[in-house]
Design a protein around this motif. Structure first.
Motif, short mmCIF file in Angstrom:
data_model
loop_
_atom_site.label_atom_id
_atom_site.label_comp_id
_atom_site.label_asym_id
_atom_site.label_seq_id
_atom_site.Cartn_x
_atom_site.Cartn_y
_atom_site.Cartn_z
N GLY A 179 0.83 -1.39 0.11
CA GLY A 179 0.06 -0.14 0.30
C GLY A 179 0.94 1.52 -0.14
N GLY A 180 2.23 1.09 -0.23
CA GLY A 180 2.95 2.39 -0.56
C GLY A 180 2.86 3.14 -1.82
N LEU A 181 4.32 3.43 -1.52
CA LEU A 181 4.67 4.08 -3.54
C LEU A 181 6.48 4.01 -2.89
N ALA A 182 6.66 3.86 -4.59
CA ALA A 182 8.23 4.50 -4.59
C ALA A 182 8.07 5.20 -6.13
N THR A 183 9.00 6.29 -5.89
CA THR A 183 9.39 7.15 -7.49
C THR A 183 10.66 7.31 -7.59
N ASP A 184 10.99 8.15 -8.55
CA ASP A 184 12.61 8.16 -8.73
C ASP A 184 12.11 9.96 -8.89
N GLY A 185 10.90 9.68 -7.46
CA GLY A 185 11.19 11.87 -8.07
C GLY A 185 10.05 12.51 -8.72
N LYS A 186 9.78 11.56 -9.69
CA LYS A 186 8.46 11.58 -10.46
C LYS A 186 8.11 10.72 -11.36
N GLN A 187 8.54 9.41 -11.73
CA GLN A 187 7.85 8.66 -12.15
C GLN A 187 7.21 7.36 -11.31
N ARG A 188 6.94 6.20 -11.67
CA ARG A 188 6.95 5.15 -10.38
C ARG A 188 8.01 4.85 -11.20
N ILE A 189 8.93 3.94 -9.85
CA ILE A 189 10.33 3.00 -10.44
C ILE A 189 9.95 1.99 -11.53
N MET A 190 8.57 1.49 -10.87
CA MET A 190 8.99 0.47 -11.79
C MET A 190 8.05 0.75 -13.30
N ILE A 224 9.80 2.10 -15.64
CA ILE A 224 11.47 2.86 -15.36
C ILE A 224 12.00 1.80 -16.96
N GLU A 225 11.91 1.70 -18.14
CA GLU A 225 12.35 0.93 -18.93
C GLU A 225 14.17 1.12 -18.68
N PRO A 226 14.54 -0.39 -17.97
CA PRO A 226 15.76 0.05 -17.81
C PRO A 226 17.17 0.25 -19.44
N GLU A 227 18.36 1.01 -18.80
CA GLU A 227 19.08 0.81 -20.71
C GLU A 227 20.21 0.32 -20.07
N SER A 228 20.39 0.23 -18.38
CA SER A 228 21.82 -0.88 -18.18
C SER A 228 21.68 -1.39 -17.17
N LEU A 229 22.42 -2.94 -17.00
CA LEU A 229 22.52 -3.32 -16.02
C LEU A 229 22.49 -2.80 -13.99
N HIS A 230 23.66 -1.47 -14.33
CA HIS A 230 23.90 -1.06 -13.25
C HIS A 230 23.77 0.36 -12.88
N GLN A 231 22.58 0.79 -13.71
CA GLN A 231 21.89 1.77 -13.41
C GLN A 231 21.47 2.50 -12.07
N ARG A 232 21.74 3.58 -12.00
CA ARG A 232 21.63 4.38 -10.34
C ARG A 232 19.83 5.01 -10.45
N VAL A 233 19.52 5.48 -9.97
CA VAL A 233 18.06 6.30 -10.23
C VAL A 233 17.88 6.86 -8.65
N PRO A 234 17.19 7.84 -8.66
CA PRO A 234 16.94 8.87 -7.60
C PRO A 234 15.26 7.42 -6.84
N PHE A 235 15.62 8.23 -5.49
CA PHE A 235 14.80 7.04 -4.98
C PHE A 235 14.49 7.51 -3.94
N PHE A 236 12.51 7.51 -3.95
CA PHE A 236 11.80 8.38 -3.74
C PHE A 236 10.75 6.59 -2.57
N VAL A 237 10.51 6.13 -1.57
CA VAL A 237 10.16 5.26 -1.12
C VAL A 237 9.16 5.25 0.14
N GLY A 238 8.08 4.83 0.17
CA GLY A 238 7.45 4.81 1.96
C GLY A 238 6.35 4.81 1.85
N SER A 239 5.27 4.99 2.51
CA SER A 239 4.04 6.07 2.81
C SER A 239 4.00 6.60 1.73
N LYS A 240 2.78 6.18 1.17
CA LYS A 240 1.67 6.87 -0.43
C LYS A 240 1.89 8.11 -0.26
N HIS A 241 0.88 9.05 0.80
CA HIS A 241 0.86 10.53 0.70
C HIS A 241 2.11 11.03 1.32
#
Ligand code: P6P
Length: 326
Positions: free
Chosen positions: A289-300, A302-319
Motif C-alpha cells: 500500500g506504499g509507493l516508490a518513485t524517482d521523484g517524478k514517475q513510478r520506479i516500476m 522505468i524501462e532500464p537501459e543498463s544493468l547497474h543504472q542508478r536512479v533517484p529513489f523516493f519510497v515509503g508511505s503513499k501520501h
C-alpha cells in the motif's frame, strides 16, 4: 485486493510457500523452489555475518567490485553463497548482481527465471555492526528456454517482476517477500533453522512522521527536495537515517515514513541501483500500500537501459511519496 494466504502466525516459510503455490493455479513449483533456495542462502549468510567479527573475515578484501567500492569480505562471500544456491537449485537461467559487472548466465537450459540481486547491501556497515540486507527481484525470462540469456531477459521494467523480497540481518533476521499477493514477513529462529511467519499481510501506513535522507548532502539537493525536507521539519517529523537501505526501508514499512536518496552533486542520478535495489523495494512497497518513485514517475515503470543504472529513489508511505514527488 490481493487474496491473503491465510495461515496462522507461527507457521513456517515452507508451509507458507506451499500454501502460496496452491493459490497460484498452474503453478509448477519452480518459483516455490526458487524462494526456498534464496531463503536457504540467507540462512548461510546470516550465520557468516554473525561470526564475521570472530572469523576475522571482515574488513577490506583488497579487491574492488564493479562499483569501484572497497569490497568487503562478506560481500564476496554472500555473492558466492547466493549464486551457488541458485545454480544448484536449477530454477534460474541468469543472475545480475551488484558484485558482477556482467550477466551471470547459469546455462540452465530448462529454467525460466531471472534473478537480480544485491547480495549484501550496506556492506560498509558490517564492521560497525549495523543491520545490513539482501535485496532480490525475480523475473520470467523472455527469450526461449534453452537459448543463451539475452539482455532483454535481464533488463525488464520493475512492473514485470514475478516476485521480490529482502532479508534483513538485524537484531533479528527477517525474510520479507511478495509474489504479487501481498507482503509477508518471516522471522528467523536460528535454534530451529526455520523462518517463522511473524508479520502477515504487511501494510505500510499511508502516512508517517519519519523522513530518512542523508542531510549531509542537503546543499546539493534540488529545490523541490529541499522544500520537502523543510516541510518535514516544520511538521516536527523525526529524522532517522541508518545508512543501510533495507533497515531504513523496513522501519518505514512497519511504522510509516519516507526514504529519499535524491540526485546529489556526487551522484547526479542518485546512488541506488534500479535493477537490484529499487525495483524490489518498489514492488514490496506497492504491495503493502506504499509507493516508490524517482521523484517524478513510478520506479516500476522505468524501462532500464543498463544493468547497474542508478536512479533517484523516493519510497515509503503513499501520501508522503506523492507529496515529495512532483
Ligand atoms: P550515503 C549503503 O552503502 C547504501 O547502498 C544504502 O544501503 C544506504 O541507504 C546508502 O547507500 C547510504 O548512502 O551516501 O548516505 O552514505
Amino acid at each position: 485486493e490481493n487474496s491473503r494466504i491465510a495461515l496462522p502466525v507461527g507457521s513456517n516459510l515452507d508451509r507458507f510457500i506451499n500454501k502460496n503455490q496452491e493459490a497460484f493455479k498452474y503453478a509448477t513449483g519452480e518459483l516455490s523452489q526458487l524462494i526456498r533456495d534464496l531463503a536457504y542462502a540467507g540462512k548461510v549468510v546470516n550465520r557468516e555475518i554473525n561470526r564475521a567479527g570472530l572469523a576475522g573475515i571482515t574488513g577490506a578484501y583488497g579487491s574492488e567490485n564493479v562499483q569501484g567500492e572497497e569490497q568487503q569480505n562478506l560481500d564476496v562471500a554472500a555473492n558466492i553463497r547466493f549464486t551457488r544456491a541458485l545454480k544448484k537449485g536449477g530454477e534460474v537461467a541468469a543472475i545480475i548482481s551488484e558484485e558482477d559487472e556482467d550477466i551471470i548466465d547459469l546455462n540452465n537450459p530448462r529454467s525460466k527465471y531471472i534473478i537480480a540481486i544485491d547480495p549484501l547491501d550496506g556492506s560498509s556497515n558490517i564492521d560497525v555492526n549495523v543491520s545490513i540486507g539482501t535485496i532480490f527481484s525475480i523475473y520470467r525470462r523472455i527469450s526461449p528456454a534453452g537459448s543463451p540469456v539475452q539482455e532483454e531477459d535481464v533488463l525488464q521494467a520493475g512492473k514485470h517482476q514475478v516476485a521480490a523480497g529482502y532479508i534483513l540481518y538485524g537484531s533479528s533476521t527477517m525474510f520479507v517477500y511478495t509474489t504479487g499477493k501481498g507482503v509477508n514477513g518471516f522471522t528467523y529462529e536460528p535454534s530451529l533453522g526455520e523462518y517463522i511467519l511473524s508479520h502477515q499481510n504487511m501494510k505500510m501506513p499511508k502516512d508517517g512522521k519519519v523522513y530518512s535522507v542523508n542531510e549531509g548532502s542537503y546543499r546539493s539537493f534540488d529545490d523541490d527536495v529541499k522544500a520537502y525536507i523543510e516541510t518535514c521539519k516544520d511538521r516536527g517529523y523525526s529524522a532517522r537515517y541508518i545508512g543501510s537501505l533495507v533497515a531504513d526501508f523496513h522501519r518505514n514499512l512497519l511504522k510509516g515514513g519516507i526514504y529519499i536518496y535524491p540526485s546529489t552533486e556526487k551522484a547526479p542520478n542518485g546512488k541506488l541501483r534500479l535493477m537490484y535495489e529499487c525495483n524490489a523495494l518498489a514492488m514490496i512497497a506497492e504491495q503493502a500500500g506504499g509507493l516508490a518513485t524517482d521523484g517524478k514517475q513510478r520506479i516500476m515503470d522505468i524501462e532500464p537501459e543498463s544493468l547497474h543504472q542508478r536512479v533517484p529513489f523516493f519510497v515509503g508511505s503513499k501520501h508522503m511519496v506523492e507529496e515529495a514527488s512532483k
